[in-house]
Design a protein around this motif. Structure first.
Motif, short mmCIF file in Angstrom:
data_model
loop_
_atom_site.label_atom_id
_atom_site.label_comp_id
_atom_site.label_asym_id
_atom_site.label_seq_id
_atom_site.Cartn_x
_atom_site.Cartn_y
_atom_site.Cartn_z
N LEU A 5 1.07 -1.22 0.13
CA LEU A 5 0.01 -0.14 -0.06
C LEU A 5 0.80 1.37 -0.01
O LEU A 5 0.61 2.15 -0.62
N CYS A 6 1.79 1.16 0.87
CA CYS A 6 2.86 2.49 0.94
C CYS A 6 3.56 2.59 -0.31
O CYS A 6 3.78 3.81 -0.87
N ILE A 7 3.91 1.51 -1.27
CA ILE A 7 4.74 1.79 -2.32
C ILE A 7 3.58 2.64 -3.50
O ILE A 7 3.97 3.36 -4.14
N ALA A 8 2.34 1.98 -3.29
CA ALA A 8 1.30 2.49 -4.40
C ALA A 8 0.98 4.05 -4.06
O ALA A 8 0.70 4.67 -4.86
N PRO A 48 11.32 -4.21 -0.08
CA PRO A 48 10.80 -2.93 -0.11
C PRO A 48 9.91 -2.85 -1.28
O PRO A 48 8.84 -1.89 -1.60
N GLN A 49 9.42 -4.29 -1.94
CA GLN A 49 8.59 -4.53 -3.06
C GLN A 49 7.31 -5.17 -2.18
O GLN A 49 6.27 -5.44 -2.94
N GLY A 50 7.34 -5.47 -0.88
CA GLY A 50 6.09 -6.06 -0.43
C GLY A 50 6.29 -7.38 -0.60
O GLY A 50 4.90 -8.11 -0.13
N ASP A 103 15.80 -0.76 -3.11
CA ASP A 103 14.80 0.12 -2.87
C ASP A 103 14.73 1.28 -3.62
O ASP A 103 15.06 2.49 -3.15
N PRO A 104 14.41 1.06 -4.78
CA PRO A 104 14.38 2.27 -6.03
C PRO A 104 13.69 3.46 -5.72
O PRO A 104 14.14 4.57 -5.88
#
Length: 478
Positions: free
Chosen positions: A57-60, A172-174, A463-464
């Motif tokens: 969710l945080c990535i999105a 970092p991609q979940g 973690d890009p």
């Protein structure tokens, strides 16, 4: 952010979300109260699956994440930044002991288990988990592993990195990397486990670990020793390895200033010796071989007493008290373990968690104390720490009556003077506390370009979007 908060609540439920400012506050400041951040929410997932869903969710939403364990760190690594565009992801609800394998000498735990609980669980199974530090009653194993914690038994058992066989990590991609392999040999490519250990949550979130266990010690000898100098302390340690038959588990060095602060601020503290001395060593030996009542064999206490007697004749020991029971041993350890708490109660201090090789400690100590006093003659040095593995907490207490702003104005000059000497001696500016946000500039200054470039390349590759604990360890804007 209303929609974002609603989605968080759908993942972790009401118990897993803290939104009010009073409830968030304990998660937004560090133990030393050097930093005060802000956060959109404190999120407390109960499972690995919930952690992974929160990360996705945080990535999105492009919201950064600050992973946090027991929040006992010294470097602000688990504290969010003041801008308030992050969430704090606390692992304290993930606190299950998953499995204890007494045959294989392992324990599988979730990241939020308090270190003391792990120690006690191991003891209940006649086993030992040797990681031990002053904050063990409140720090969590996830934080310990993320900072590669050290503690008082490193010289015998190693630091956190040596106490782990496998990890489970949310990337970092979940995604969930299941590396919970209880293997002592696994030579299948890059060691991802070691990559995450000590990364302070900047490369992923540790959610579970397979820990190594040892046999529970059956014979322990503890002594509080006055020594004439750090040189004598190092010589005493050197001889103790053979005298104990390689059973030295702890060797701590303290100056009188630190002991006085403990006696002043910690109720119930007592000086084990009748006279004051400038330097002290807390020495502990332990063995898994039980002492048999009535047997003619010599136990560790008798061996330690004989060794200290010889050391006294050589001028390495001025006086000593040997613990005759567990209560006395705990009282000796309380004098050492309460150094940080007593410094906090005394007032502001500048802390240096450094390491040099054991043989160089006396020379560094002399040069470092001189340099500290040269910058601020009124300061009160409080050096103490793990002389057995070369790690010193080379701290500097504010002059009596000084407030924090006045004292901290000298922090940069004092720390630079100390770190310059540390590096010249081939040492490290951070032995066990990590980098966090406090030492980002120092790391960039003292580490080589190739080391920094390599670390930045790893961070950017994994973690890009720089959403995993940004601004900790490395400044990616360079």
């Amino acid at each position: 952010m209303t929609d974002f908060i609603s989605k968080l609540q759908a993942i972790v439920g009401e118990r897993g979300l803290i939104l009010d400012e009073p409830g968030k506050h304990p998660y937004l400041t560090d133990w030393r109260e050097n930093y005060l951040g802000a956060a959109l929410a404190v999120v407390r997932p109960a499972t690995t699956e919930e952690v992974a869903a929160v990360v996705k969710l945080c990535i999105a939403e492009k919201v950064a994440i600050v992973p946090q364990g027991g929040n006992t760190g010294m470097m602000g690594g688990g504290t969010p930044h003041p801008q308030g565009r992050e969430i704090v992801l606390s692992l304290n609800r993930m606190n299950r002991i998953v499995e204890v394998d007494t045959i294989g000498y392992t324990m599988t735990v979730e990241a939020g288990v308090v270190l003391k609980i792990i120690q006690e669980t191991a003891a209940q199974h006649d086993r030992l988990f040797p990681l031990s530090l002053a904050a063990e009653g409140s720090c969590t194993i996830g934080g310990n592993l993320s900072t590669n914690a050290g503690g008082v038994q490193v010289l015998h058992y190693g630091n956190a990195r040596q106490l782990v066989l496998g990890l489970e990590v949310v990337t970092p991609q979940g995604e969930v990397w299941n590396g919970l392999r209880a293997l002592k040999k696994d030579n299948t490519g890059y060691d991802l486990r070691d990559l995450y250990l000590g990364a302070e949550g900047t490369l992923g979130i540790i959610t579970k670990a397979v820990l190594k266990l040892w046999p529970k010690p059956k014979d322990i000898a503890t002594s509080w020793i006055a020594v004439p100098s750090p040189e004598a302390a190092v010589a005493l340690l050197s001889g103790a390895h053979a005298a104990s038959e390689d059973n030295v588990t702890s060797c701590e060095l303290m100056a009188r200033q630190g002991v006085d602060l403990v006696l002043q601020h910690i109720p119930g503290s007592a000086d084990p010796l009748s006279e004051r001395h400038d330097w002290y060593v807390l020495l502990e030996w332990s063995s898994t071989r039980p002492r048999r009542a009535g047997a003619n064999e010599t136990g560790l206490l008798e061996k330690m007493e004989a060794y200290l007697g010889e050391a006294m004749e050589q001028g390495l020991v001025l006086d000593a008290a040997l613990a005759q029971n567990e209560a006395q041993a705990k009282a000796f350890w309380a004098l050492r373990e309460n150094h940080s708490e007593s410094q906090k109660r005394e007032g502001p201090s500048i802390k240096h968690d450094i390491s040099v090789s054991v043989s160089k400690i006396p020379a560094f100590m002399s040069e470092g104390l001189t340099a500290m006093k040269k910058v601020l003659p009124e300061c009160r040095p409080v050096p103490f720490g793990h002389v057995g593995d070369g790690n010193l907490h080379f701290n500097c207490q504010a002059p009596a009556g000084w407030d924090k702003p006045r004292f901290m104005a000298h922090a940069h000059d004092i720390s630079t003077a100390v770190y310059d000497i540390v590096v010249r001696y081939g040492g490290s500016i951070s032995a066990e506390h990590g980098i966090g946000q406090m030492k980002v500039e120092e790391l960039a200054h003292y580490r080589s370009k190739i080391e920094l470039d390599t670390m930045r390349a790893i961070k950017r590759a994994l973690d890009p979007q720089n959403l995993m604990n940004p601004g900790k360890i490395l400044d990616l804007s360079v």
